[in-house]
Write a protein that holds these residues in place. Structure first.
Motif, PDB file in Angstrom:
ATOM      1  N   GLN A   9       9.007   1.864   2.174  1.00 11.93           N
ATOM      2  CA  GLN A   9       7.655   1.771   3.061  1.00 11.93           C
ATOM      3  C   GLN A   9       6.523   1.224   1.736  1.00 11.93           C
ATOM      4  O   GLN A   9       5.473   0.283   2.403  1.00 11.93           O
ATOM      5  CB  GLN A   9       6.214   3.306   3.355  1.00 11.93           C
ATOM      6  CG  GLN A   9       5.561   3.433   3.888  1.00 11.93           C
ATOM      7  CD  GLN A   9       4.811   4.755   4.221  1.00 11.93           C
ATOM      8  OE1 GLN A   9       5.525   5.288   3.498  1.00 11.93           O
ATOM      9  NE2 GLN A   9       4.769   5.200   6.085  1.00 11.93           N
ATOM     10  N   SER A  10       6.422   1.024   0.409  1.00 17.01           N
ATOM     11  CA  SER A  10       5.260   0.713  -0.181  1.00 17.01           C
ATOM     12  C   SER A  10       6.401  -0.201  -1.361  1.00 17.01           C
ATOM     13  O   SER A  10       7.257   1.127  -2.049  1.00 17.01           O
ATOM     14  CB  SER A  10       4.484   0.792  -0.140  1.00 17.01           C
ATOM     15  OG  SER A  10       4.560   2.386  -1.065  1.00 17.01           O
ATOM     16  N   TYR A  88       5.605  -6.626   4.529  1.00 22.48           N
ATOM     17  CA  TYR A  88       7.014  -7.227   5.094  1.00 22.48           C
ATOM     18  C   TYR A  88       7.361  -6.762   6.371  1.00 22.48           C
ATOM     19  O   TYR A  88       7.611  -5.234   6.176  1.00 22.48           O
ATOM     20  CB  TYR A  88       8.010  -8.131   4.242  1.00 22.48           C
ATOM     21  CG  TYR A  88       6.970  -9.125   3.043  1.00 22.48           C
ATOM     22  CD1 TYR A  88       6.682  -8.629   2.784  1.00 22.48           C
ATOM     23  CD2 TYR A  88       7.286  -9.845   3.296  1.00 22.48           C
ATOM     24  CE1 TYR A  88       5.909  -9.290   2.174  1.00 22.48           C
ATOM     25  CE2 TYR A  88       7.145 -11.281   2.111  1.00 22.48           C
ATOM     26  CZ  TYR A  88       6.288 -10.907   1.555  1.00 22.48           C
ATOM     27  OH  TYR A  88       5.880 -11.777   0.627  1.00 22.48           O
ATOM     28  N   PHE A  89       7.585  -7.374   7.221  1.00 25.99           N
ATOM     29  CA  PHE A  89       8.221  -6.586   8.845  1.00 25.99           C
ATOM     30  C   PHE A  89       9.413  -6.885   9.115  1.00 25.99           C
ATOM     31  O   PHE A  89       9.950  -8.268   9.422  1.00 25.99           O
ATOM     32  CB  PHE A  89       7.740  -6.864   9.666  1.00 25.99           C
ATOM     33  CG  PHE A  89       6.515  -5.952  10.135  1.00 25.99           C
ATOM     34  CD1 PHE A  89       4.994  -6.609   9.531  1.00 25.99           C
ATOM     35  CD2 PHE A  89       6.361  -4.756  10.575  1.00 25.99           C
ATOM     36  CE1 PHE A  89       3.869  -5.954   9.286  1.00 25.99           C
ATOM     37  CE2 PHE A  89       5.541  -4.070  10.299  1.00 25.99           C
ATOM     38  CZ  PHE A  89       4.219  -4.106   9.494  1.00 25.99           C
ATOM     39  N   CYS A  90      10.731  -6.415   9.165  1.00 24.57           N
ATOM     40  CA  CYS A  90      11.948  -6.591   9.561  1.00 24.57           C
ATOM     41  C   CYS A  90      12.457  -6.771  11.293  1.00 24.57           C
ATOM     42  O   CYS A  90      11.679  -5.416  11.801  1.00 24.57           O
ATOM     43  CB  CYS A  90      13.059  -5.653   8.876  1.00 24.57           C
ATOM     44  SG  CYS A  90      14.592  -6.130   9.845  1.00 24.57           S
ATOM     45  N   GLY A 102      10.834  -3.051  12.906  1.00 21.46           N
ATOM     46  CA  GLY A 102      10.832  -1.966  11.937  1.00 21.46           C
ATOM     47  C   GLY A 102       8.747  -1.632  11.297  1.00 21.46           C
ATOM     48  O   GLY A 102       8.218  -2.297  11.875  1.00 21.46           O
ATOM     49  N   SER A 103       9.582  -0.796  10.441  1.00 19.45           N
ATOM     50  CA  SER A 103       7.268  -0.236  10.477  1.00 19.45           C
ATOM     51  C   SER A 103       6.790  -0.657   9.384  1.00 19.45           C
ATOM     52  O   SER A 103       5.976  -0.092   9.065  1.00 19.45           O
ATOM     53  CB  SER A 103       8.007   1.553  10.223  1.00 19.45           C
ATOM     54  OG  SER A 103       8.648   1.580   8.477  1.00 19.45           O
ATOM     55  N   GLY A 104       7.962  -1.370   8.643  1.00 13.08           N
ATOM     56  CA  GLY A 104       7.355  -2.675   7.802  1.00 13.08           C
ATOM     57  C   GLY A 104       7.162  -1.962   6.141  1.00 13.08           C
ATOM     58  O   GLY A 104       7.595  -1.007   5.632  1.00 13.08           O
TER      59      GLY A 104
END
Lengths: 111, 111
Positions: A9-10, A88-90, A102-104
């Motif tokens: 998540q991070s 960043y998002f997939c 995705g949730s990033g």
């Protein structure tokens, strides 16, 4: 059910290191996987993308590694810079041309 | 080549007021998307069109939100009676066979 999952998540890495962002998906019919970068207060910007016919896509310091069998992909950012700090998002494009996000991953590069 | 153009860039409303957002997609792009992006979150699809036809509006709050793309080019998203929970950035995006590009968005604040 989340069709596109991201981890972590991070993520915090030091300047100059390689940041690795992970993504997995459920639907084997997805055939286009873009990564978007989001700076606070801005709109998502297309960074790099891959189609399942390839297992690797490189653009400068950004590389996507793709494993179709395991339905996994990852974004590698080499020689990380503080300016790479962003979320960043997939995403995956379904057969109706809808992007499934995705949730990033929030990436922080420490100088 | 011009990108996706949105207007206005900012809007501040009181609850109950109406607002319209306008989007001019990239020339030739047949698919147009409207997303809602709450602060520090990823985009959430509201509705998308292929040419003038609505493909999916299942996430559009139909009691207050409406979207049209009458000639298959420009599009308008309207909120009839804004609520504080509508505070977000509204993004328009367009694509042709997969690559999705975003406009700069309209940042809406409802007070």
């Amino acid at each position: 059910q989340q069709q596109v999952r991201q981890s972590p998540q991070s993520l915090t890495v030091w300047e100059g290191e390689t940041a690795i962002l992970n993504c997995s998906y459920e639907d084997s019919t997805f055939d286009y996987f873009p990564w978007y970068r989001l700076f606070p207060g801005e709109s998502p910007a297309l960074l790099i993308a891959i189609r399942p016919v390839s297992n690797k896509k490189e653009d400068g310091r950004f590389t996507i590694f793709f494993n179709k069998r395991e339905k996994k992909l990852s974004l590698h950012i080499t020689d990380s810079q503080p300016g790479d700090s962003a979320t960043y998002f997939c995403a995956a494009l379904d057969s109706n041309y809808q992007l499934i996000w995705g949730s990033g991953t929030k990436l922080i590069i420490k100088p | 080549e011009a990108g996706v153009t949105q207007s206005p860039r900012y809007a501040v409303l009181q609850e109950g007021q109406a607002v319209s957002f306008w989007c001019d997609p990239i020339s030739g792009h047949d698919t147009l998307y409207w997303y809602q992006q709450p602060r520090d979150q990823g985009p959430q699809l509201l509705v998308y069109f292929r040419d003038e036809a609505v493909i999916d509006n299942s996430q559009l709050p139909s009691d207050r939100f409406s979207a049209v793309r009458p000639k298959g080019t420009n599009s308008t998203l309207k909120i009839q009676s804004a609520k504080q929970g509508d505070t977000a950035t509204y993004l328009c995006a367009s694509s042709l066979q997969g690559e999705v590009f975003f406009g700069k968005g309209t940042r809406l604040t409802v007070v």
